[in-house]
Structures are given as C-alpha cells and as structure tokens.
Design an enzyme around this catalytic site. Structure first.
Site, short mmCIF file in Angstrom:
data_model
loop_
_atom_site.label_atom_id
_atom_site.label_comp_id
_atom_site.label_asym_id
_atom_site.label_seq_id
_atom_site.Cartn_x
_atom_site.Cartn_y
_atom_site.Cartn_z
N CYS A 87 0.83 -1.21 0.00
CA CYS A 87 0.00 0.00 0.00
C CYS A 87 0.87 1.26 0.00
CB CYS A 87 -1.00 -0.06 1.15
SG CYS A 87 -2.42 0.97 0.81
N HIS A 179 -3.29 -5.06 1.70
CA HIS A 179 -2.64 -5.29 3.02
C HIS A 179 -2.61 -6.77 3.37
CE1 HIS A 179 -2.39 -1.10 4.57
NE2 HIS A 179 -3.32 -0.90 3.66
N GLU A 181 -0.86 -8.19 5.51
CA GLU A 181 -0.57 -8.34 6.95
C GLU A 181 -1.85 -8.33 7.78
OE1 GLU A 181 -0.30 -5.72 5.17
OE2 GLU A 181 -0.78 -3.91 6.28
N1 GLN Z 1 -3.32 6.53 0.73
C1 GLN Z 1 -2.14 6.23 1.48
C2 GLN Z 1 -0.95 6.98 0.89
O1 GLN Z 1 -1.07 7.57 -0.13
C3 GLN Z 1 -1.88 4.75 1.49
C4 GLN Z 1 -2.94 4.03 2.28
C5 GLN Z 1 -2.48 2.80 2.99
O2 GLN Z 1 -1.29 2.53 3.11
N2 GLN Z 1 -3.43 2.07 3.52
O3 GLN Z 1 0.10 6.94 1.46
#
Ligand code: GLN
Length: 196
Positions: A87, A179, A181
């Site tokens: 992410c 995610h 995890e």
């Molecule tokens: N939107 C977040 C970002 O741009 C990422 C979101 C997340 O890691 N769950 O850093």
C-alpha cells in the site's frame, strides 16, 4: 553459506516510522523471521531484507529523508536487497506516482495513482487468484489503496483485481497495493521469506 549460520533465522527489517508496521512484524514473526524495527541507517545495516508497511507514504518519505537513510535504503535495494512494500509501501517503491513529486525510493518500474480506490469508507476485502506457486488464492484488504496504472517490461504480475495489477514483482522487489498483513496465515510473508 556466507554471513549466516544455517540455523539462524533471516533478519528482516520493518520500516517502523509510521503506519501499520506492528501488523507486519507480527506476520513476519509468525512466518519465522527475526524482525528488526528500522528507524535509522544504523538499523537498516542490520537486516538482509525489508518490509515497508501501509500508512502515509508522504510522511514515511519525509521521515526517511529527515533521518538521512532514504538514499542508503535505495542503494541497498538496487544492489539486490529483497524488499516488500504494501500500500503506502508500494507508493514509496514506485518509479512514477501521479501528482506526487517528492523524493522516494522509486525503484519499481510502474505508474501509480494514489488513493485511486476511494477513501477510508470505501475500504473493501476481496479474494484474489494468484500466480504464486502453492498459493492459488488469497484474501486481500484494500484501504485507500493506490492503483497500478501500467507496468514496465520487467514487471511480473502475480495477482489482479478487477483487471488492474495488485501484486507485482521485479526481481527482488515485491509490491502489493493491498494489506496482506491484515489477514491470518501470513501466506505472502512466508513466500517472501522463502525467496531469499
Ligand atoms: N493513501 C495512502 C498513501 O497515499 C496509502 C494508504 C495505505 O497505506 N493504507 O500513502
């Protein structure tokens, strides 16, 4: 074997400046790794692989710069250190991020759009088919996830959601827009550890 006694668990770092690093640490421990929380260049020097959690990519990038280990981290990845970004971690790895011009690791040959799956309330779970041997399906949690818009020729796509790549690999660099995890079993973490 160089550097590690055969009975020694692999020492894996989790970038622990911000975000959900505790959940990654738990998954890595479940998968049998020795885990180091990385907050400095000194910590980074102790590990042979790294995981970058979800959280806020802008904050993590600024803190790595402020604590002066962004360049060293990038150099280690380019010289072959295995890294897994999820992410926000995927955002830090991406070579090109739309409307986001700031110093980051920029090592993975993909184009990315931040927050492309909506806001926190649009978070969702999905079952994905994967091309990972022995892991035909996984459950994935998407939270303000980035979308992979295109991939360079050296990118292997290991899972899609709705036609978009969501799990990709380029040599020893692994990235997920979701995610792993946050689901039980630490399946992808185990596979990541087995890759080095
Ligand atoms: N939107 C977040 C970002 O741009 C990422 C979101 C997340 O890691 N769950 O850093």
């Amino acid at each position: 074997m160089v550097g590690f006694a055969s009975d020694r668990k692999p020492s894996v770092g989790v970038l622990a400046l911000q975000g959900d690093y505790a959940a990654h640490k738990a998954a890595l421990l479940e998968a049998g790794a020795e885990v180091v929380e990385v907050r400095s260049g000194e910590d980074l020097a102790k590990v042979r692989a790294m995981v970058i959690p979800g959280g806020e990519s802008t904050v993590m990038a600024s803190l790595m710069e402020r604590f002066a280990f962004l360049e060293e981290f990038r150099r280690r990845i380019l010289s072959g250190m295995p890294v897994f970004g999820t992410c926000a971690g995927l955002i830090l790895l991406a070579a090109r991020v739309e409307k986001w011009n700031r110093p980051s690791l920029a090592v993975l040959d993909i184009d990315l759009r931040r927050n492309a799956y909506g806001t926190q309330v649009d978070s969702f779970r999905a079952r994905l088919k994967t091309k990972i041997p022995g892991i035909p399906e996984i459950e994935a949690v998407f939270i303000r996830a980035p979308k992979i818009l295109s991939c360079g020729p050296g990118i292997e796509i290991l899972a899609f959601h709705d036609g978009a790549p969501v799990l990709v690999r380029q040599g020893s660099i692994l990235g997920a827009s979701f995610h792993p995890e946050l689901v039980p079993g630490a399946l992808i973490h185990r596979w990541f550890l087995d890759s080095f």
